[in-house]
Motif scaffolding. Structure first.
Motif, mmCIF file in Angstrom:
data_model
loop_
_atom_site.group_PDB
_atom_site.id
_atom_site.type_symbol
_atom_site.label_atom_id
_atom_site.label_comp_id
_atom_site.label_asym_id
_atom_site.label_seq_id
_atom_site.Cartn_x
_atom_site.Cartn_y
_atom_site.Cartn_z
ATOM 1 N N UNK A 185 -21.390 -67.726 -33.492
ATOM 2 C CA UNK A 185 -21.455 -66.584 -34.403
ATOM 3 C C UNK A 185 -22.824 -65.914 -34.325
ATOM 4 N N UNK A 186 -22.853 -64.607 -34.576
ATOM 5 C CA UNK A 186 -24.115 -63.871 -34.611
ATOM 6 C C UNK A 186 -24.737 -63.994 -36.007
ATOM 7 N N UNK A 187 -26.003 -63.586 -36.133
ATOM 8 C CA UNK A 187 -26.661 -63.634 -37.438
ATOM 9 C C UNK A 187 -25.982 -62.704 -38.440
ATOM 10 N N UNK A 188 -25.484 -61.562 -37.965
ATOM 11 C CA UNK A 188 -24.767 -60.638 -38.857
ATOM 12 C C UNK A 188 -23.500 -61.282 -39.395
ATOM 13 N N UNK A 189 -22.761 -61.980 -38.535
ATOM 14 C CA UNK A 189 -21.537 -62.659 -38.990
ATOM 15 C C UNK A 189 -21.866 -63.773 -39.969
ATOM 16 N N UNK A 190 -22.966 -64.476 -39.722
ATOM 17 C CA UNK A 190 -23.404 -65.509 -40.676
ATOM 18 C C UNK A 190 -23.720 -64.864 -42.027
ATOM 19 N N UNK A 211 -28.818 -61.154 -42.402
ATOM 20 C CA UNK A 211 -27.924 -60.866 -41.299
ATOM 21 C C UNK A 211 -28.385 -59.714 -40.432
ATOM 22 N N UNK A 212 -28.166 -58.487 -40.894
ATOM 23 C CA UNK A 212 -28.427 -57.297 -40.074
ATOM 24 C C UNK A 212 -29.891 -57.155 -39.661
ATOM 25 N N UNK A 213 -30.792 -57.125 -40.642
ATOM 26 C CA UNK A 213 -32.211 -56.896 -40.333
ATOM 27 C C UNK A 213 -32.800 -58.057 -39.546
ATOM 28 N N UNK A 214 -32.452 -59.269 -39.931
ATOM 29 C CA UNK A 214 -32.965 -60.464 -39.246
ATOM 30 C C UNK A 214 -32.542 -60.480 -37.783
ATOM 31 N N UNK A 215 -31.312 -60.042 -37.514
ATOM 32 C CA UNK A 215 -30.826 -60.030 -36.135
ATOM 33 C C UNK A 215 -31.524 -58.954 -35.307
ATOM 34 N N UNK A 216 -31.922 -57.863 -35.933
ATOM 35 C CA UNK A 216 -32.547 -56.753 -35.210
ATOM 36 C C UNK A 216 -34.029 -56.985 -34.938
ATOM 37 N N UNK A 217 -34.765 -57.481 -35.949
ATOM 38 C CA UNK A 217 -36.229 -57.540 -35.809
ATOM 39 C C UNK A 217 -36.800 -58.951 -35.884
ATOM 40 N N UNK A 218 -35.978 -59.965 -36.130
ATOM 41 C CA UNK A 218 -36.467 -61.338 -36.160
ATOM 42 C C UNK A 218 -36.900 -61.780 -37.562
ATOM 43 N N UNK A 219 -37.048 -63.099 -37.717
ATOM 44 C CA UNK A 219 -37.311 -63.679 -39.037
ATOM 45 C C UNK A 219 -38.648 -63.218 -39.613
ATOM 46 N N UNK A 220 -39.716 -63.326 -38.851
ATOM 47 C CA UNK A 220 -41.044 -63.009 -39.376
ATOM 48 C C UNK A 220 -41.171 -61.530 -39.749
#
Length: 511
Positions: free
Chosen positions: A90-95, A424-433
């Motif tokens: 699964x992707x981060x967005x799906x999570x 989900x959305x933002x984390x997948x695009x730009x990373x956790x930090x």
């Protein structure tokens, strides 16, 4: 027609269906109203009078147990689902979608439940909620056996959506049932139910860490569902099938709540609080993978790590409750808003300072998020009551309904925003930090808005210009006002609201 005789400087009869204005000065510190001999606030035919003390105590225990499992359901997925989802592809967005779905359906369904619930069907809704949660949480764990990312995603999403509906049913019925069984101890019933939820939030991650090594990812979810199933069977025989008396239909109207929310003075207050509390949804969606990918923790150790946040929330809640009770709710919230952005900034620093990328540093920030979330959650209800009074709302029951609705909006929608949008959305695009840095900027802006808001509307005061009808015995209750002084609020309005409360309380406690 039933009458209540009110002892005041001027005798006057008050109908249970009609409120009459009394031109008698009100003691603005405390007013005790005693019913005349022969009148009873809780008639002999009330539900509480029909059952033994032991049965009512066991029924309250079952209500508390169901809310305890609700807390476990809510906290189990955060530490363990993301890693399992990544394994399945699964992707981060799906999570984020799966994590947020619980809160989204809980919020939407709560309005439906609030408009349909009545003393005649409250037990039915409660039982449906218990078995619904039992089946859905077990299905959520069993979904790990699905082959393929799509099957796992759809099964997890569907079971989590259903779980949110069940949780809404429980949250809207467990406390009212306990309150009707012990109508003279409503404060204690509230404390028992809320403490049970807090314990579930704390125990859920640690229980998962203990059970997953024994039976795999699905084992703690299956065991929770089984335990809820046993509680469901017991509740069928213990909790009264219906509650006698009282209004047959709820007076709650969703349209009135929407009208209240769109008032600038209301949504400008709620939005910054919503953004701060959304950090708990971000935690559930993104922090587990951070602990495992960046810090090298195992799935079991991640569960224990999550206890730093839920434990801090649980410890802080009663402490904040005491301060809120003494009128310091606004100050608690302002301190939280002034410092919340710092917690997200601290989570961003390890990107540039390697020594900060360690478990103890992250646990400290998690605990800070727990304290901050509790600081937003605890005073919210009373502050919304205060805003409603300042906006001209006079009916006590309506004010409390609006406060309760905004309370549920804060808890559900904020977690959904944090899980799906940020985790989900933002984390997948730009990373956790970088997501933490983005969060930092948003919290700095929204926190400043709320601080300016309180100063502008002159709400930074200890006084809450409201009152509470406190039942003191079968024939006595007191009207306790808090911070009301002559000239600040119309005496006539206060008297009319108090009499409305007496009339409504008489009807309410015949259930």
């Amino acid at each position: 027609m039933k009458y209540l005789q009110v002892d005041t400087d001027r005798d006057e009869k008050l109908s249970s269906n009609e409120v009459k204005q009394i031109e008698t000065p009100i003691d603005f510190k405390s007013t005790t109203i005693t019913l005349t001999e022969g009148a009873q606030l809780f008639p002999p035919k009330s539900t509480a009078a029909q059952y033994s003390l032991l049965r009512r105590q066991v029924a309250v225990l079952l209500c508390a147990t169901s809310i305890f499992f609700d807390g476990i359901n809510l906290s189990l997925s955060g530490p363990f689902f993301p890693e399992e989802a990544v394994k399945k592809g699964l992707t981060l967005t799906e999570i984020g979608w799966v994590t947020a779905s619980f809160d989204m359906t809980s919020l939407v369904s709560s309005f439906f439940v609030a408009s349909c619930i009545s003393p005649k069907n409250i037990t039915f809704f409660y039982l449906v909620g218990v078995i619904w949660c039992a089946v859905s949480v077990a299905t959520f764990g069993w979904s790990a056996r699905a082959t393929g990312a799509d099957s796992f995603f759809h099964l997890s999403l569907a079971s989590r959506l259903v779980n949110g509906v069940g949780a809404s049913l429980l949250q809207n019925t467990a406390l009212p049932i306990a309150g009707r069984l012990f109508p003279q101890n409503m404060g204690m019933m509230t404390a028992i139910i809320h403490t049970s939820l807090g314990l579930g939030l704390v125990i859920g991650p640690s229980m998962g860490s203990l059970l997953i090594p024994i039976g795999g990812y699905e084992f703690p979810f299956l065991m929770t569902g089984l335990a809820e199933g046993v509680a469901f069977i017991a509740a069928i025989f213990i909790i009264p099938s219906k509650f006698v008396g009282g209004p047959l239909k709820s007076t709650f109207r969703t349209t009135e709540f929407v009208k209240f929310l769109v008032k600038p003075k209301v949504w400008i207050f709620i939005f910054p609080s919503l953004m701060l509390f959304s950090t708990t949804g971000f935690r559930d969606s993104a922090f587990a993978l951070y602990f495992q990918d960046y810090l090298g923790l195992s799935q079991e150790d991640t569960g224990y790590a999550f206890m730093a946040c839920s434990g801090a929330f649980f410890i802080a809640a009663p402490l904040y409750g005491i301060l809120v009770g003494h009128g310091y709710g606004v100050y608690i919230l302002l301190v939280a808003q002034a410092t919340a952005w710092i917690s997200m900034l601290l989570f961003y620093l390890p990107k540039w300072i390697d020594p900060f990328e360690n478990t103890y540093y992250a646990l400290g920030i998690l605990a800070a998020i727990g304290f901050l979330a509790s600081a937003v959650f605890n005073p919210h209800y009373l502050i919304v009551e205060k805003i409603a009074l300042s906006e001209g709302y006079k009916n006590v029951q309506e004010i409390k309904t609006l406060a309760a609705g905004s309370y549920n909006l804060l808890s559900s929608s904020s977690r959904a925003i944090g899980a799906f949008l940020f985790g989900g959305l933002i984390n997948e695009k730009i990373g956790f930090y970088n997501t933490c840095l983005c969060y930092c900027g948003i919290l700095l802006v929204t926190g400043t808005i709320q601080i300016v808001y309180f100063i502008h509307y002159k709400l930074v005061k200890r006084q809450f210009y409201g009152f509470e009808v406190v039942v003191k015995g079968p024939n006595e209750m007191s009207i306790e006002t808090d911070g009301v002084k002559e000239g600040q609020v119309s005496k006539t309005n206060i008297k009319n609201q108090i009499l409305t409360s007496i009339s409504r309380s008489y009807n309410l406690h015949q259930m």
